[in-house]
Design an enzyme around this catalytic site. Structure first.
Site, PDB file in Angstrom:
ATOM      1  N   TRP A 170     -54.584   0.045 -72.454  1.00  9.44           N
ATOM      2  CA  TRP A 170     -55.805   0.513 -72.873  1.00  9.44           C
ATOM      3  C   TRP A 170     -55.804   1.369 -74.008  1.00  9.44           C
ATOM      4  O   TRP A 170     -56.785   2.016 -74.753  1.00  9.44           O
ATOM      5  CB  TRP A 170     -56.192   1.667 -71.677  1.00  9.44           C
ATOM      6  CG  TRP A 170     -55.387   2.544 -71.171  1.00  9.44           C
ATOM      7  CD1 TRP A 170     -54.308   2.289 -70.236  1.00  9.44           C
ATOM      8  CD2 TRP A 170     -54.773   3.751 -71.926  1.00  9.44           C
ATOM      9  NE1 TRP A 170     -53.622   3.230 -69.901  1.00  9.44           N
ATOM     10  CE2 TRP A 170     -53.648   4.146 -71.022  1.00  9.44           C
ATOM     11  CE3 TRP A 170     -54.722   4.435 -73.141  1.00  9.44           C
ATOM     12  CZ2 TRP A 170     -52.939   5.239 -71.256  1.00  9.44           C
ATOM     13  CZ3 TRP A 170     -54.144   5.448 -73.390  1.00  9.44           C
ATOM     14  CH2 TRP A 170     -53.199   5.726 -72.663  1.00  9.44           C
ATOM     15  N   ASN A 171     -54.571   1.565 -74.636  1.00 11.74           N
ATOM     16  CA  ASN A 171     -54.476   2.281 -75.962  1.00 11.74           C
ATOM     17  C   ASN A 171     -55.108   1.731 -77.287  1.00 11.74           C
ATOM     18  O   ASN A 171     -55.565   2.449 -78.122  1.00 11.74           O
ATOM     19  CB  ASN A 171     -53.223   2.914 -76.371  1.00 11.74           C
ATOM     20  CG  ASN A 171     -52.028   2.015 -76.199  1.00 11.74           C
ATOM     21  OD1 ASN A 171     -52.333   0.829 -75.668  1.00 11.74           O
ATOM     22  ND2 ASN A 171     -50.830   2.088 -76.844  1.00 11.74           N
ATOM     23  N   ALA A 208     -56.805  -7.595 -69.250  1.00 15.91           N
ATOM     24  CA  ALA A 208     -56.855  -6.425 -70.151  1.00 15.91           C
ATOM     25  C   ALA A 208     -57.142  -5.259 -69.163  1.00 15.91           C
ATOM     26  O   ALA A 208     -57.368  -5.280 -68.085  1.00 15.91           O
ATOM     27  CB  ALA A 208     -58.131  -6.700 -71.160  1.00 15.91           C
ATOM     28  N   GLY A 264     -47.147  -1.836 -71.349  1.00 17.07           N
ATOM     29  CA  GLY A 264     -47.496  -0.932 -70.727  1.00 17.07           C
ATOM     30  C   GLY A 264     -46.364   0.005 -70.273  1.00 17.07           C
ATOM     31  O   GLY A 264     -45.045  -0.184 -71.192  1.00 17.07           O
ATOM     32  N   SER A 265     -46.112   0.849 -69.363  1.00 13.39           N
ATOM     33  CA  SER A 265     -45.073   1.811 -69.004  1.00 13.39           C
ATOM     34  C   SER A 265     -43.874   1.037 -68.577  1.00 13.39           C
ATOM     35  O   SER A 265     -44.015  -0.046 -67.936  1.00 13.39           O
ATOM     36  CB  SER A 265     -45.694   2.801 -68.034  1.00 13.39           C
ATOM     37  OG  SER A 265     -45.759   2.028 -66.567  1.00 13.39           O
ATOM     38  N   GLU A 307     -43.096  -5.389 -73.606  1.00 16.25           N
ATOM     39  CA  GLU A 307     -43.302  -4.480 -74.722  1.00 16.25           C
ATOM     40  C   GLU A 307     -43.534  -3.011 -73.871  1.00 16.25           C
ATOM     41  O   GLU A 307     -44.663  -2.868 -73.588  1.00 16.25           O
ATOM     42  CB  GLU A 307     -44.298  -4.739 -75.538  1.00 16.25           C
ATOM     43  CG  GLU A 307     -44.147  -4.174 -77.002  1.00 16.25           C
ATOM     44  CD  GLU A 307     -44.995  -2.683 -77.252  1.00 16.25           C
ATOM     45  OE1 GLU A 307     -44.492  -1.868 -76.632  1.00 16.25           O
ATOM     46  OE2 GLU A 307     -46.111  -3.009 -77.482  1.00 16.25           O
ATOM     47  N   LEU A 308     -42.528  -2.104 -73.707  1.00 18.03           N
ATOM     48  CA  LEU A 308     -42.553  -0.916 -72.975  1.00 18.03           C
ATOM     49  C   LEU A 308     -42.591   0.246 -73.505  1.00 18.03           C
ATOM     50  O   LEU A 308     -42.783   0.358 -74.869  1.00 18.03           O
ATOM     51  CB  LEU A 308     -41.632  -1.155 -71.977  1.00 18.03           C
ATOM     52  CG  LEU A 308     -41.517  -2.533 -71.060  1.00 18.03           C
ATOM     53  CD1 LEU A 308     -40.287  -2.481 -70.212  1.00 18.03           C
ATOM     54  CD2 LEU A 308     -42.694  -2.835 -70.505  1.00 18.03           C
ATOM     55  N   CYS A 356     -47.185   3.614 -78.544  1.00 21.19           N
ATOM     56  CA  CYS A 356     -45.630   3.335 -78.057  1.00 21.19           C
ATOM     57  C   CYS A 356     -44.739   3.749 -79.078  1.00 21.19           C
ATOM     58  O   CYS A 356     -43.651   4.352 -78.913  1.00 21.19           O
ATOM     59  CB  CYS A 356     -45.350   2.118 -77.582  1.00 21.19           C
ATOM     60  SG  CYS A 356     -45.939   0.880 -78.561  1.00 21.19           S
TER      61      CYS A 356
HETATM   62  P1  NAD Z   1     -49.337   2.155 -66.353  1.00 23.66           P
HETATM   63  O1  NAD Z   1     -48.240   1.414 -66.925  1.00 23.66           O
HETATM   64  O2  NAD Z   1     -49.662   2.127 -65.427  1.00 23.66           O
HETATM   65  O3  NAD Z   1     -50.576   1.266 -67.163  1.00 23.66           O
HETATM   66  C1  NAD Z   1     -50.479   0.455 -68.284  1.00 23.66           C
HETATM   67  C2  NAD Z   1     -51.282  -0.727 -68.332  1.00 23.66           C
HETATM   68  O4  NAD Z   1     -50.742  -1.520 -67.625  1.00 23.66           O
HETATM   69  C3  NAD Z   1     -52.801  -0.534 -67.754  1.00 23.66           C
HETATM   70  O5  NAD Z   1     -53.638  -1.353 -68.461  1.00 23.66           O
HETATM   71  C4  NAD Z   1     -52.694  -0.911 -66.381  1.00 23.66           C
HETATM   72  O6  NAD Z   1     -53.931  -1.566 -66.094  1.00 23.66           O
HETATM   73  C5  NAD Z   1     -51.467  -2.039 -66.163  1.00 23.66           C
HETATM   74  N1  NAD Z   1     -50.902  -2.044 -65.006  1.00 23.66           N
HETATM   75  C6  NAD Z   1     -50.506  -0.884 -64.316  1.00 23.66           C
HETATM   76  N2  NAD Z   1     -49.857  -1.439 -63.250  1.00 23.66           N
HETATM   77  C7  NAD Z   1     -49.898  -2.606 -62.960  1.00 23.66           C
HETATM   78  C8  NAD Z   1     -49.566  -3.882 -62.258  1.00 23.66           C
HETATM   79  N3  NAD Z   1     -48.834  -3.617 -61.173  1.00 23.66           N
HETATM   80  N4  NAD Z   1     -49.778  -5.166 -62.467  1.00 23.66           N
HETATM   81  C9  NAD Z   1     -50.386  -5.305 -63.700  1.00 23.66           C
HETATM   82  N5  NAD Z   1     -50.731  -4.381 -64.639  1.00 23.66           N
HETATM   83  C10 NAD Z   1     -50.749  -3.103 -64.158  1.00 23.66           C
HETATM   84  O7  NAD Z   1     -49.623   3.364 -67.243  1.00 23.66           O
HETATM   85  P2  NAD Z   1     -50.672   4.431 -67.571  1.00 23.66           P
HETATM   86  O8  NAD Z   1     -50.904   5.575 -66.617  1.00 23.66           O
HETATM   87  O9  NAD Z   1     -52.092   3.571 -67.730  1.00 23.66           O
HETATM   88  O10 NAD Z   1     -50.233   4.854 -68.980  1.00 23.66           O
HETATM   89  C11 NAD Z   1     -48.991   5.751 -68.800  1.00 23.66           C
HETATM   90  C12 NAD Z   1     -47.912   5.295 -69.417  1.00 23.66           C
HETATM   91  O11 NAD Z   1     -47.921   3.784 -69.863  1.00 23.66           O
HETATM   92  C13 NAD Z   1     -47.545   6.064 -70.859  1.00 23.66           C
HETATM   93  O12 NAD Z   1     -46.781   7.257 -70.526  1.00 23.66           O
HETATM   94  C14 NAD Z   1     -47.135   5.038 -71.712  1.00 23.66           C
HETATM   95  O13 NAD Z   1     -45.445   5.264 -71.422  1.00 23.66           O
HETATM   96  C15 NAD Z   1     -47.360   3.722 -70.924  1.00 23.66           C
HETATM   97  N6  NAD Z   1     -47.976   2.767 -72.054  1.00 23.66           N
HETATM   98  C16 NAD Z   1     -47.492   2.387 -72.715  1.00 23.66           C
HETATM   99  C17 NAD Z   1     -48.261   1.416 -73.849  1.00 23.66           C
HETATM  100  C18 NAD Z   1     -47.527   0.726 -74.864  1.00 23.66           C
HETATM  101  O14 NAD Z   1     -48.212   0.375 -75.783  1.00 23.66           O
HETATM  102  N7  NAD Z   1     -46.213   0.456 -74.763  1.00 23.66           N
HETATM  103  C19 NAD Z   1     -49.491   1.482 -73.651  1.00 23.66           C
HETATM  104  C20 NAD Z   1     -50.144   2.083 -72.520  1.00 23.66           C
HETATM  105  C21 NAD Z   1     -49.604   2.811 -71.624  1.00 23.66           C
END
Ligand code: NAD
Length: 487
Positions: A148-149, A173, A225-226, A247-248, A281
């Site tokens: 979402w960022n 997305a 994502g995370s 890409e974490l 990130c």
């Molecule tokens: P998150 O990892 O839970 O979510 C990030 C994205 O992943 C969201 O869009 C979510 O829909 C998706 N997601 C979550 N669980 C999933 C699953 N089981 N299967 C498929 N998709 C899934 O994290 P958050 O609470 O939304 O954000 C917190 C942390 O995420 C941040 O502290 C950061 O470290 C990380 N983050 C990193 C980026 C990046 O650009 N690398 C971007 C967004 C968040």
């Protein structure tokens, strides 16, 4: 300002479903849209459509693929004034950053469209009568998950890589910021992309990934994502030997040497920290500053941070919007409280303002002990820590101390220092005298727990292809090692 109608996009058609999720504006906490939740049947349809889309797209000439991608990118540029406000409304970032993101998204498509036409193979030197050829082929259907960022440029990375390589894609997305991906899908529909090549779904993330990843048709999982979710998806993919592009998270170190203008470096750092409210990130976070420069740097950083005008991203003059959701506020408050308890000084920010919306100011902590949580956990918000160091050795050691390795930065005019930073820091991207780490024409990605695989640059399509070796003997051959083998 209009927020778009939100729909799933499956097999070239927009689709509504009975159940929906709320989309909120983080600046006002008001609902701005309803997002349909994909059911199992919708995901099955997306798989069938993507399979058919792959059959057509993988046999489309690279030049023709590039033409459609470039047409879609042009539409995104033309529609930037319509798209940007919807990104601000759902994500919070200032309008100027949202416009820039639309352009950055278009640049990603333009770059990868060029790369589509340069997916060269090789002919390997061999004995007379035999030819070894190596070609790159699209892997198949990609299951991609974008965060979402950056509602526009993150989906753009995944869609561009897949489409330029000749793959089809099912993109989930982010449910909190769906409009960017919806605008991209519209642009591709209008640009003439065959049905099924790009499919867009939303819903319950864990359910969608658990359903899609094991399917036979899915030949690559791409996620941003995370780290914890990245590991979970990698485990799911491993069960079907499906490759992953991950890409974490990062926790970017910045090393400030004593040979640069510490005030200027502090000013630049404060404004960069405010970008996207720190939810990047690659956001610069752990500053290790030469002792001699520490006071000047920290003072300039704190003044810069305190002067950042935060507010609703749609209001003119706003330099930083809210964070994107209430989870980030909770994370900022917990990290700051923990660091304070352990003796850190708060040089700027540190408290949520008394107003509606998910606002949190740029916060600068100094003299933060190593055992504070913020020294290990990525804040993913407008929070920076500044600590003095006695030597470059100490700075590099601290920079490398975490299990992350995405972006890292250094400020120095010494060629020797710059060379050490470039070669000794464990990160996918090291930037000297700039806090920029990711543009379309360079490969971007991490090492260690920050993931693997690269997006962008000449390497950006590698993960979306597999390599096939073709051995071609001009005459039939028997195997001389098997006695009696005859043709
Ligand atoms: P998150 O990892 O839970 O979510 C990030 C994205 O992943 C969201 O869009 C979510 O829909 C998706 N997601 C979550 N669980 C999933 C699953 N089981 N299967 C498929 N998709 C899934 O994290 P958050 O609470 O939304 O954000 C917190 C942390 O995420 C941040 O502290 C950061 O470290 C990380 N983050 C990193 C980026 C990046 O650009 N690398 C971007 C967004 C968040």
């Amino acid at each position: 300002m209009r927020y778009p109608e939100l729909r799933l996009f499956i097999g070239g058609e927009w689709r509504n479903t009975p159940d929906s999720l709320q989309v909120l504006n983080p600046a006002t906490e008001a609902e701005i849209g309803r997002l349909p939740i994909a059911r199992k049947a919708d995901l099955e349809d997306a798989l069938t459509a993507a399979d058919e889309g792959f059959r057509i797209w993988s046999r489309t000439a690279p030049r023709a693929r590039a033409d459609i991608i470039l047409r879609a990118a042009r539409l995104m540029r033309e529609r930037a004034e319509e798209i940007a406000p919807s990104i601000t409304m759902e994500n919070g970032k200032p309008l100027i950053q949202a416009r820039l993101e639309v352009i950055r998204g278009a640049e990603v498509f333009e770059w990868d469209a060029g790369e589509a036409q340069r997916m060269y193979g090789r002919v390997i030197p061999s004995a007379p009568g035999i030819r070894y050829t190596v070609v790159q082929e699209p892997v198949g259907t990609v299951a991609a998950f974008a965060p979402w960022n950056f509602p526009m440029s993150q989906p753009a990375r995944k869609i561009a890589g897949a489409l330029a390589s000749g793959c089809s894609i099912i993109l989930k997305a982010a449910e909190e910021t769906p409009a960017g991906a919806v605008h991209i899908a519209r642009a591709f529909q209008d640009a003439g992309l065959p049905p099924g090549v790009l499919n867009l779904v939303f819903g319950v993330p864990a359910e969608i990934s658990a359903f899609l990843i094991p399917q036979d048709q899915v030949r690559l999982v791409a996620f941003t994502g995370s780290t914890s979710v990245g590991i979970h998806l990698t485990e799911l993919a491993a069960r079907s030997m499906t490759p992953v592009l991950m890409e974490l998270g990062g926790h970017a170190p910045v090393i400030v040497c004593d040979d640069v203008d510490a005030r200027a470096a502090g000013v630049i750092s404060a404004s960069r920290k405010a970008r996207n409210s720190g939810q990047v990130c690659t956001s610069p976070t752990r500053f290790f500053v030469a002792e001699k420069s520490f006071d000047v740097f920290a003072g300039a950083f704190a003044d810069g941070a305190a002067s950042v005008r935060f507010g609703d991203g749609l209001e003119p003059g706003t330099e930083m919007g809210p964070v994107a959701n209430s989870r980030r506020i909770e994370a900022m408050e917990a990290l700051v409280a923990d660091a304070r308890d352990k003796g850190a000084k708060v040089l700027a920010g540190g408290a949520r303002p008394n107003r509606k919306g998910y606002f949190y100011p740029v916060t600068v902590l100094a003299d933060v002990p190593d055992d504070a949580r913020v020294m290990r956990e990525e804040p993913f918000g407008p929070l920076a820590v500044i600590n003095p160091v006695k030597s470059l050795d100490e700075a590099i050691c601290k920079a490398n101390a975490l299990p992350f390795g995405l972006a890292a930065y250094g400020f120095t005019h010494s060629a020797a220092n710059a060379d050490r930073l470039a070669s000794e820091i464990e990160a996918g991207n090291v930037s000297i005298n700039t806090l920029e780490a990711s543009v379309a024409e360079v490969p971007f990605g991490g090492v260690k727990y920050s993931g693997h695989g690269r997006e962008g640059g000449a390497e950006g399509l590698h993960h979306y292809t597999h390599v096939k070796t073709i051995s071609h003997r001009m005459a039939l051959e028997s195997d001389p090692t098997i006695a009696g083998a005859r043709i």
